[in-house]
Structure formats: structure tokens, C-alpha cells
Design a protein around this motif. Structure first.
Motif, PDB file in Angstrom:
ATOM      1  N   CYS A  41       0.831  -1.201   0.000  1.00  0.00           N
ATOM      2  CA  CYS A  41       0.000   0.000   0.000  1.00  0.00           C
ATOM      3  C   CYS A  41       0.869   1.255   0.000  1.00  0.00           C
ATOM      4  CB  CYS A  41      -0.918  -0.007   1.216  1.00  0.00           C
ATOM      5  SG  CYS A  41      -1.976   1.448   1.344  1.00  0.00           S
ATOM      6  N   ALA A  42       0.470   2.226  -0.833  1.00  0.00           N
ATOM      7  CA  ALA A  42       1.237   3.471  -0.961  1.00  0.00           C
ATOM      8  C   ALA A  42       0.516   4.665  -0.356  1.00  0.00           C
ATOM      9  CB  ALA A  42       1.523   3.743  -2.442  1.00  0.00           C
ATOM     10  N   ALA A  43      -0.534   4.420   0.433  1.00  0.00           N
ATOM     11  CA  ALA A  43      -1.355   5.522   0.944  1.00  0.00           C
ATOM     12  C   ALA A  43      -0.559   6.492   1.808  1.00  0.00           C
ATOM     13  CB  ALA A  43      -2.535   4.961   1.734  1.00  0.00           C
ATOM     14  N   GLN A  44       0.476   6.003   2.496  1.00  0.00           N
ATOM     15  CA  GLN A  44       1.228   6.867   3.399  1.00  0.00           C
ATOM     16  C   GLN A  44       2.018   7.949   2.666  1.00  0.00           C
ATOM     17  OE1 GLN A  44       3.427   4.746   6.492  1.00  0.00           O
ATOM     18  NE2 GLN A  44       1.988   3.055   6.387  1.00  0.00           N
ATOM     19  N   CYS A  45       2.241   7.766   1.367  1.00  0.00           N
ATOM     20  CA  CYS A  45       2.979   8.777   0.604  1.00  0.00           C
ATOM     21  C   CYS A  45       2.172  10.054   0.402  1.00  0.00           C
ATOM     22  CB  CYS A  45       3.373   8.218  -0.765  1.00  0.00           C
ATOM     23  SG  CYS A  45       4.526   6.831  -0.706  1.00  0.00           S
ATOM     24  N   GLU A  46       0.849   9.984   0.537  1.00  0.00           N
ATOM     25  CA  GLU A  46      -0.005  11.113   0.182  1.00  0.00           C
ATOM     26  C   GLU A  46       0.249  12.337   1.054  1.00  0.00           C
ATOM     27  OE1 GLU A  46      -3.912   9.525   0.468  1.00  0.00           O
ATOM     28  OE2 GLU A  46      -3.737   8.292  -1.345  1.00  0.00           O
ATOM     29  N   ARG A  47       0.605  12.138   2.323  1.00  0.00           N
ATOM     30  CA  ARG A  47       0.765  13.265   3.253  1.00  0.00           C
ATOM     31  C   ARG A  47       2.223  13.520   3.613  1.00  0.00           C
ATOM     32  NH1 ARG A  47      -3.582  11.570   7.799  1.00  0.00           N
ATOM     33  NH2 ARG A  47      -2.320   9.685   7.691  1.00  0.00           N
ATOM     34  N   MET A  48       3.115  13.122   2.732  1.00  0.00           N
ATOM     35  CA  MET A  48       4.535  13.249   3.025  1.00  0.00           C
ATOM     36  C   MET A  48       4.983  14.706   3.075  1.00  0.00           C
ATOM     37  SD  MET A  48       7.622  11.353   0.992  1.00  0.00           S
ATOM     38  CE  MET A  48       6.920   9.743   1.311  1.00  0.00           C
ATOM     39  N   PHE A  49       4.503  15.504   2.142  1.00  0.00           N
ATOM     40  CA  PHE A  49       4.901  16.912   2.047  1.00  0.00           C
ATOM     41  C   PHE A  49       3.705  17.819   2.334  1.00  0.00           C
ATOM     42  CE2 PHE A  49       7.813  14.542  -0.655  1.00  0.00           C
ATOM     43  CZ  PHE A  49       9.048  15.079  -0.326  1.00  0.00           C
ATOM     44  N   ASN A  50       4.000  19.086   2.605  1.00  0.00           N
ATOM     45  CA  ASN A  50       2.971  20.111   2.824  1.00  0.00           C
ATOM     46  C   ASN A  50       2.001  19.696   3.936  1.00  0.00           C
ATOM     47  OD1 ASN A  50       4.099  20.574   0.177  1.00  0.00           O
ATOM     48  ND2 ASN A  50       2.323  19.551  -0.712  1.00  0.00           N
ATOM     49  N   THR A  51       2.528  19.066   4.962  1.00  0.00           N
ATOM     50  CA  THR A  51       1.692  18.510   6.024  1.00  0.00           C
ATOM     51  C   THR A  51       2.218  18.929   7.384  1.00  0.00           C
ATOM     52  OG1 THR A  51       1.110  16.583   4.679  1.00  0.00           O
ATOM     53  CG2 THR A  51       0.831  16.359   7.047  1.00  0.00           C
ATOM     54  N   THR A  52       1.303  19.192   8.292  1.00  0.00           N
ATOM     55  CA  THR A  52       1.701  19.520   9.653  1.00  0.00           C
ATOM     56  C   THR A  52       0.671  18.967  10.625  1.00  0.00           C
ATOM     57  OG1 THR A  52       2.567  21.315  11.039  1.00  0.00           O
ATOM     58  CG2 THR A  52       0.493  21.721   9.919  1.00  0.00           C
ATOM     59  N   ARG A  53       1.107  18.735  11.826  1.00  0.00           N
ATOM     60  CA  ARG A  53       0.226  18.277  12.913  1.00  0.00           C
ATOM     61  C   ARG A  53      -0.114  19.492  13.772  1.00  0.00           C
ATOM     62  NH1 ARG A  53       1.538  13.284  17.058  1.00  0.00           N
ATOM     63  NH2 ARG A  53       0.125  13.856  18.746  1.00  0.00           N
ATOM     64  N   THR A  54      -1.380  19.880  13.778  1.00  0.00           N
ATOM     65  CA  THR A  54      -1.786  21.066  14.541  1.00  0.00           C
ATOM     66  C   THR A  54      -2.360  20.626  15.879  1.00  0.00           C
ATOM     67  OG1 THR A  54      -3.962  21.080  13.471  1.00  0.00           O
ATOM     68  CG2 THR A  54      -2.232  22.402  12.473  1.00  0.00           C
ATOM     69  N   PRO A  55      -1.994  21.314  16.958  1.00  0.00           N
ATOM     70  CA  PRO A  55      -2.394  20.880  18.300  1.00  0.00           C
ATOM     71  C   PRO A  55      -3.845  21.217  18.611  1.00  0.00           C
ATOM     72  CG  PRO A  55      -1.172  22.923  18.445  1.00  0.00           C
ATOM     73  CD  PRO A  55      -1.140  22.514  16.994  1.00  0.00           C
ATOM     74  N   GLY A  56      -4.464  20.383  19.429  1.00  0.00           N
ATOM     75  CA  GLY A  56      -5.802  20.629  19.943  1.00  0.00           C
ATOM     76  C   GLY A  56      -5.839  20.289  21.420  1.00  0.00           C
ATOM     77  N   VAL A  57      -6.881  20.721  22.089  1.00  0.00           N
ATOM     78  CA  VAL A  57      -6.975  20.464  23.519  1.00  0.00           C
ATOM     79  C   VAL A  57      -7.216  18.980  23.790  1.00  0.00           C
ATOM     80  CG1 VAL A  57      -8.302  20.953  25.614  1.00  0.00           C
ATOM     81  CG2 VAL A  57      -7.769  22.802  24.014  1.00  0.00           C
ATOM     82  N   GLU A  58      -8.112  18.357  23.009  1.00  0.00           N
ATOM     83  CA  GLU A  58      -8.407  16.939  23.197  1.00  0.00           C
ATOM     84  C   GLU A  58      -7.636  16.053  22.226  1.00  0.00           C
ATOM     85  OE1 GLU A  58     -12.566  16.213  23.026  1.00  0.00           O
ATOM     86  OE2 GLU A  58     -13.015  17.392  24.821  1.00  0.00           O
ATOM     87  N   THR A  59      -7.492  16.506  20.999  1.00  0.00           N
ATOM     88  CA  THR A  59      -6.782  15.717  19.998  1.00  0.00           C
ATOM     89  C   THR A  59      -6.155  16.638  18.969  1.00  0.00           C
ATOM     90  OG1 THR A  59      -7.011  13.930  18.355  1.00  0.00           O
ATOM     91  CG2 THR A  59      -8.857  15.452  18.577  1.00  0.00           C
ATOM     92  N   ASP A  60      -5.034  16.221  18.425  1.00  0.00           N
ATOM     93  CA  ASP A  60      -4.403  16.971  17.343  1.00  0.00           C
ATOM     94  C   ASP A  60      -5.058  16.609  16.013  1.00  0.00           C
ATOM     95  OD1 ASP A  60      -2.762  17.884  19.317  1.00  0.00           O
ATOM     96  OD2 ASP A  60      -0.968  16.822  18.643  1.00  0.00           O
ATOM     97  N   VAL A  61      -4.760  17.409  14.991  1.00  0.00           N
ATOM     98  CA  VAL A  61      -5.314  17.191  13.654  1.00  0.00           C
ATOM     99  C   VAL A  61      -4.177  17.271  12.642  1.00  0.00           C
ATOM    100  CG1 VAL A  61      -6.889  18.053  11.882  1.00  0.00           C
ATOM    101  CG2 VAL A  61      -7.572  18.139  14.288  1.00  0.00           C
TER     102      VAL A  61
END
Length: 788
Positions: free
Chosen positions: A306-326
Motif C-alpha cells: 500500500c502506498a497511501a502513506q505517501c499522500e501526506r509526506m509533504f505540505n503537512t503539519t500536525r496542529t495541536p488541539g486540547v483533546e486531539t491533534d489534527v
């Protein structure tokens, strides 16, 4: 300034005679060329969507079907058995009035041809999915292929013979199956048997049987319902609950690192190394966007992953949240974010739709290095917010970074293709203390100064003052093999394709009118600065507690191991078990990461490497049993480990199934003592192999010094070890060991010595057997069979 003048596309003045409009054709041309790149990407996406949408057929195959149908009708035969006539009867009234009878027949035949073509595509795709659902080949003994597998191999090759795009196989990959609950419980009890006393095992067996006969079946029904509805019954929950909902620091605890070459630094010029590295990463992104990368396969086989993990390799960030990040992902970004000595910059890497040359990027990086301006108040250590606890960072982001200059600057970092740190330190295996410097190099990549990396980005590239490089990767969006594939390509492209001039600079020309890198502007109030200090204190305490040890094991590698007819991974895993037994005087629950990318959107599964067979071998070896008996027990342990690994790969693992059952129980609001205890068990030995996936990129025969160091991660348990290893070539294995200084029972250097000794002791044992001596012509049993 020239660039300021060119930024204005047109000017106008009002005169008594009217409006005088002055156009800047150069600026308009820049706008036009930039738009051309955008449209090319759109066209490419549409084209690729069509090609992979009809895979394993081709778009041109529609023409052959249509011609075949029309030719058959021309010979006064109806291949549709009356369907074309029925289609003609149901054509819109407008077509009946505007077309002749012959034209209506032609349109109906084309409609039938299209429907037939789509039906054939669905049938081929269904057949390919059935074929890829067959995994028995993995359990067959080397050199003893069953008749079923002999028929299966050419069928898979036939249906996947066309040159696939990166995502061509996605819709043909099978879904991850839900194991039978009794099988999972039985495997779990077998895995913990060597770790528990008889009374403890009796108690755990009672809990397991109670769970299986009561609550377990209820939870299983919900899980099977999800498996019918979702693409993968594990991956979304795994991403959310294991990664994104964690409220502690992701630095050290989650993020991991990758290293540069062991012996070689292609150039000592920091800006030049940055120029080539950034270029290589962007070339890889171009291949991902155009889907020009070949789909990954099980090594030595035709089986796609499966190659699905390649889709978010670039131009991606983890934004913080109080209960969960996005996780936020943007389709494109024409710039990277750069950090140097407390300042943040935006570096444009495209000019009028053209990717800058490595020499131009080097020139831009050098401008940043030469910039002597001081950081703005609160700017220097701002990145510590991404290194500390998530809730304070989420609160600060919402309150102080949701508008104004802070939002604009934060948006630039988060929307950047990736993050680059120009580190002012020197790292690598160098100087009078090469071993100690390797350890410091690992710690620098794992956490740095706790504020000079942006740990939320999908990955941050680090370029050191002496030209050494590395990266730090966020874990939630993908697993290490995906990042390792990217990093292999980057290192090989940098060193062997882009190259450097004799004085260590990048090749290429520089356009003199390139705009300066843009310095980001911040307005950091006292409240944010106070939180930055607090987050930095948390991160610094975590970083100071990490004990990293990196060492190349040069005595032998997979070549000698395979001559002993043993799987290299099984050999290393049993060696780690022996090393831990000698280090701590007992056995422990051991985690080895295995991939489940044989299935769509698959991620990882746990191989519980500490088995009854491995414990029996180690006990026999340490108690002085005969060599012949120890070799027999080692063979059983090796075969058992390989079987556990194959079961994990093929969806028959233990831990992901139990994890999902636990999530279901939480949704239903019911408590399970069995699941609660299982998921609270500590992994005191957490291990992972970094795969070498593109050996064709590295010519180790002619360039033996270009050896990858691999990467590593922090310890999972406070009183345990984290061990990563990479098998490089035929004669070396590189190990990365981590633990915590705060635990008096662990010591990474001591454990490294035990690993080396265990490897050598097991090799001495196996080499003494005449059946597996080094003079044997057999090549041993590889990790995967040749199914090409």
C-alpha cells in the motif's frame, strides 16, 4: 530594487487625456509561467486519475473493445444479445430526433462498449484483489513452492504486467481481515507464557477465557461491522488514539530520526549541502505528485504494498488541539520554512513555475546564513511549543496565533513543503571521540536544543555547520519505511546525481534577480514567552534524560548469517533477546514492528519476539547445554520468529486486534479487565528494523564508504530500551540504542556491548556446526522468497 519593480505587474496614472496604463510584461510573464505549472499539475492529476482508475486495464483498451464491438456488428452479428437494441430504445428523445437510425445504433454500440469495458475492468480488479489476498506463499519452505503458488505467481504477473503508477494498486489491495477472537486470545496467552509464573499465567488465562466467552464476542461483532464499512478497521483508530490523542510531548516520545552517511560527507559547505538536499527532496515530491515512483513491493517478489502513506509526506503539519491533534495537508507549496539562529524565514523554491537550481537554493541559503539580524523578542525559542505538552501549545495557538502577523507567520511554517534547520553545530563520526560523537549526533537529531526543530511538521531536515545532515520525522502520518524510502532517495540523489563542484558548491547557474528569503515577523506577548519557557523546561528535562548509543557492528553482516541458513532478522532478534537476558537477568515483553501494507491503508503490527522457543534456546545456552542441543533450539526459535513475523504481515497478529476491541469497549462504556491489563503491559524492549529498499541507488561495490547509518527513536518504557537496526550490505549492521538515564537498571552503552557479544556468541555457535559452516554453498533462507 529590481525584484520590487518586477513584482508590480502594471501601473496607471490619470492624466487630462485619460488613463495611462503601463504594463510590466516581465511581471505578467512570471505570473503566466507560474500559472502554467499549476495547470500542468491539474492536468497531470486528471490523467493519473484516469490511468489508475482503470488499472489493471489501460485507457486505450476502451478503443479496442469499441472497435471489436463495431466490427462484430458490421458482420451482422449482435455480441450484446439484444442489449444494444434496448439501449437504443432508451436513448434521450433529443438523440432520436437528431440522429439517423444508423447513428443511434452507433451511439448505442459505443455505450454498450463502454459498459462492457467498465465491467471487464471491475472483473480484472476483483480477480487481482483475490490473487493478492492469497498469502500462503509466505509460509512455504524455501525452495518448496506448492502447485497453487506456482499457478498463482504467473497470474499475478499477468494482471499486473502493465507499468503501474504509484497508486495504481490501491483499489486492488485486499482489506485487512478481522481475526477470530479465539485465535487472537490463544496467540496472546502463548506469547506471555514465558514471562509469567504458573499462578500468574493461570490468572491471566482465566481473565482471557472470561473475556472470550462473554464480552469479547459482543465487541467482535461491532468490529466486524466496522471492517465491512471501513477501508481498514485499524488504521484510523491507530492514528487517532495512539498518536493524535497523546497529550504529552511528541519530541522523543513519538518523533524519530534518520542519519546521514556514516563515513562520508559529500561537502563541508553548509549552504551547498542544504541546496542539494532541498532540491533532492523536491524532486522526490515531484515524483510523488506525478505518481512516477514505482509502487513498493515485498522484497524479492511481485507483491505490491500500500502506498497511501505517501499522500501526506509533504505540505503537512500536525496542529495541536486540547483533546486531539489534527493532521493538515495542503495539495501544494512553493516554499520551505527555514530556521537559523533563532530566526524563521520563508524560502521560495520556485520561480515563475520553475524549480530553482541547487546552486540558486544554495545562494538563497547563504543569504540566510549571512543575515546578522537578531531574533525578535520571543522568536528564538518559539519552536519549544511544539516540543512540550500539547494542551498548552493548543491554547497558545488558539489565543495568540489565530490572527495578525503571528497567524501569517505560523501559516507559512505549517503550509511549507517541509522544515529546514540550519544548525550552528558540527556533528558526525569525527574527531578524537568518534563513538561519543555518533551518540551526540543521534541526540541532536532526536531533539536538538528542543526549540530549533518544528516537531509538528511531517519532517524537519537538519543541515549542520560542517555539512552533515539528517532529519526528524513526525510519526502520526506515516511509519518509518515510508520516510526511509524518501531519505534513501535524497542521499543518493544528493551524492551521485546532483553532485558538487571541486570546491564543494552546488552545480548550476544563479538568476541574479531572485528575491531575498522572507524573514517571518512575530509579535510574541509576555504570556506566550512564559509558556515557551515552561514548554522548554518540560522538553529539556525529557531530552536530558535520553541516553543514546549508536554503533556499527562490523564483525559480520547478513551475508555470513545467511550462509548459516538463518533469516538475518530472526538472528538479530534472538541476539537482542539474549542481550537483554544477560543485561537484566530475565525476559521481557518485546515489540518488533512489522508492516501490514499488504492490505489497503495498512500500517504496522506487533511481532512479539519473545517466544517460548527463543526463551528455551537462551536458557539452554546460558545453562551450558551441549552445542548440538543449543543449535537445535536456535533453529526452532528462528523458525518460530519467522512464522510470527509472517502472521503479523498477513493480518493474523495479536495487538492491533486487541487494541481495536479495547476502543470498541470504550465506545460502549464497558470495562474489560482482560483488555485493560493487556494494553497496560510495558514494552521494555521495543525494536524496529530500518529497511534498505533502494539498493540500486547505492553502488557499494565502487563506493563502499557511502553506507547509511539508518535511524532511531526514543525508549518506549521508562525502564526499557529502544533498539533500531539497519542491515547494510553484506557485512555490517548499524544499531541505535536508547534508554533513560533516570533508570538505574538501564545503560545504552552497556546494552550495546551485550548486543555485540550476543551476536558473536550465536555466530560462533552456528559456525561450529559442519552443516552450516561457512564453507557451505547454501545461501540460507531469506526473509522473503523470490517470486518474480
Amino acid at each position: 530594487m529590481a525584484e520590487a519593480h518586477q513584482a508590480v505587474a502594471f501601473q496607471f496614472t490619470i492624466t487630462p487625456e485619460g488613463i495611462d496604463l503601463q504594463l510590466s510584461y516581465q511581471a505578467l510573464n512570471q505570473i503566466y509561467l507560474s500559472g502554467v505549472r499549476s495547470w500542468k499539475k491539474r492536468v497531470s492529476r486528471v490523467r493519473n486519475s484516469l490511468i489508475k482508475g482503470v488499472y489493471p486495464a489501460s485507457p486505450s483498451s476502451w478503443l479496442f473493445v469499441a472497435i471489436g464491438i463495431l466490427a462484430t456488428m458490421y458482420m451482422q452479428s449482435d455480441p450484446s444479445m439484444g442489449l444494444i437494441t434496448k439501449i437504443q430504445q432508451h436513448l434521450p428523445l433529443s438523440l432520436h430526433m437528431s440522429l439517423s437510425a444508423q447513428g443511434q445504433t452507433m451511439v448505442s454500440a459505443l455505450v454498450f462498449s463502454t459498459l462492457l469495458w467498465l465491467s471487464l475492468i471491475l472483473a480484472l480488479r476483483f480477480c487481482l484483489k483475490l490473487l493478492l489476498s492469497y498469502h500462503q506463499w509466505m509460509f512455504e519452505k524455501h525452495g518448496r513452492m506448492s502447485n497453487t503458488t506456482k499457478v498463482w505467481v504467473p497470474l499475478v504477473r499477468l494482471l499486473s504486467s502493465r507499468k503501474p503508477l504509484l497508486y495504481s494498486y490501491q483499489s486492488s489491495l485486499p482489506h485487512l481481515p478481522v481475526p477470530a477472537i479465539q485465535d487472537t486470545v490463544s496467540r496472546y496467552l502463548e506469547s506471555v507464557r514465558p514471562l509469567l509464573t504458573d499462578p500468574e499465567f493461570k490468572r491471566m488465562s482465566d481473565l482471557a477465557n472470561e473475556f472470550e466467552s462473554n464480552l469479547g464476542n459482543r465487541l467482535q461483532r461491532y468490529l466486524k461491522l466496522k471492517a465491512l464499512w471501513a477501508t481498514n478497521y485499524v488504521s484510523d483508530w491507530w492514528e487517532e488514539y495512539v498518536y493524535l490523542r497523546s497529550r504529552g510531548p511528541i519530541m522523543v516520545n513519538s518523533n524519530y530520526y534518520g542519519m546521514d552517511f556514516l563515513y562520508v560527507t559529500p561537502t563541508s559547505v553548509q549552504a551547498a549541502r542544504a541546496g542539494n538536499t532541498i532540491t533532492a527532496l523536491l524532486l522526490y515530491r515531484r515524483k510523488v505528485n506525478r505518481e512516477e515512483l514505482k509502487p513498493s513491493r515485498v522484497p524479492g517478489t511481485v507483491i505490491p504494498l500500500c502506498a497511501a502513506q505517501c499522500e501526506r509526506m509533504f505540505n503537512t503539519t500536525r496542529t495541536p488541539g486540547v483533546e486531539t491533534d489534527v493532521l493538515q495537508h495542503w495539495l501544494d507549496s512553493e516554499f520551505v520554512a527555514v530556521y537559523h539562529r533563532g530566526r524563521y524565514f520563508r524560502l521560495w523554491v520556485y520561480r515563475a513555475g520553475r524549480l530553482l537550481s541547487p546552486r540558486e537554493i544554495e545562494d538563497q541559503i547563504q543569504r540566510i546564513l549571512d543575515d546578522a539580524s537578531p531574533p525578535l523578542p520571543g522568536e528564538e525559542k518559539l519552536g519549544a511549543l511544539t516540543a512540550g505538552d500539547r494542551i498548552p501549545w493548543a491554547q497558545m495557538r488558539k489565543q495568540y496565533f489565530s490572527s495578525g502577523v503571528n497567524k501569517r507567520s505560523l501559516d507559512i511554517i505549517e503550509r511549507a513543503a517541509f522544515f529546514v534547520t540550519l544548525d550552528d553545530e558540527e556533528q558526525g563520526m569525527r574527531g578524537d571521540d568518534p563513538e561519543g560523537n555518533l551518540d551526540r549526533y543521534a541526540k541532536s537529531l532526536l531533539h536538538g536544543k528542543c526549540y530549533d526543530r518544528w516537531f509538528d511538521k511531517s519532517f524537519s531536515v537538519v543541515i549542520y555547520k560542517n555539512g552533515k545532515s539528517g532529519l526528524n520525522a513526525e510519526h502520526s502520518w506515516a511509519d518509518a519505511p515510508t520516510v526511509a524510502h524518501l531519505w534513501e532517495y535524497t542521499l543518493a540523489t544528493d551524492a551521485f546525481q546532483l553532485g558538487y563542484t571541486e570546491d564543494g558548491h552546488c552545480k548550476g547557474d544563479v538568476e541574479p534577480s531572485l528575491p531575498q528569503p522572507q524573514r517571518l515577523v512575530w509579535n510574541i506577548p509576555a504570556e506566550v514567552q512564559a509558556q515557551v519557557s515552561s514548554s522548554l523546561a518540560v522538553a529539556q528535562a525529557l531530552a536530558d534524560d535520553v541516553d543514546c548509543h549508536v554503533f556499527p557492528f562490523r564483525e559480520f553482516g547478513k551475508g555470513r548469517i545467511k550462509k548459516c541458513r538463518v533469516s538475518p532478522d530472526a538472528f538479530i532478534q534472538i541476539s537482542l533477546q539474549l542481550a537483554y537476558y544477560r543485561d537484566r537477568g530475565g525476559f521481557c515483553l518485546t515489540y518488533e514492528a512489522s508492516m501490514t501494507r499488504l492490505f489497503r491503508e495498512g500500517r504496522t503490527e506487533t511481532v512479539r519476539s519473545c517466544s517460548n522457543e527463543s526463551c528455551a534456546f537462551i536458557t539452554a545456552l546460558e545453562s551450558g547445554e551441549t552445542e548440538e542441543e543449543c543449535r537445535r533450539l536456535f533453529q526452532l526459535a528462528s523458525e518460530r520468529h519467522q512464522n510470527l513475523y509472517r502472521m503479523a504481515m498477513t493480518g493474523a497478529g495479536i495487538d492491533r486486534h486487541l487494541f481495536c476491541l479495547y476502543v470498541v469497549s470504550k465506545y460502549l462504556g464497558v470495562e474489560s479487565p482482560f483488555l485493560k491489563e493487556v494494553l497496560s503491559e510495558p514494552w521494555r524492549l521495543s525494536t524496529s528494523q530500518t529497511p534498505v529498499q533502494q539498493m540500486n541507488l547505492f553502488d557499494l561495490k565502487n563506493h563502499p564508504d557511502f553506507i547509511s547509518l539508518g535511524g532511531g527513536f526514543g525508549p518506549v518504557a521508562d525502564d526499557g530500551y529502544g533498539v533500531s537496526y539497519i542491515i547494510v550490505g553484506e557485512d555490517m549492521v548499524n544499531f541505535h540504542v536508547s534508554s533513560k538515564y533516570s533508570c538505574s537498571q538501564t545503560d545504552s552503552h552497556r546494552f550495546g556491548v551485550q548486543i555485540s557479544k550476543a551476536m558473536q556468541d550465536i555466530m560462533a555457535l552456528l559456525s561450529a556446526d559442519p552443516k552450516t559452516s561457512l564453507s557451505s554453498k547454501g545461501t540460507g533462507q531469506p526473509q522473503s522468497k523470490k517470486l518474480t
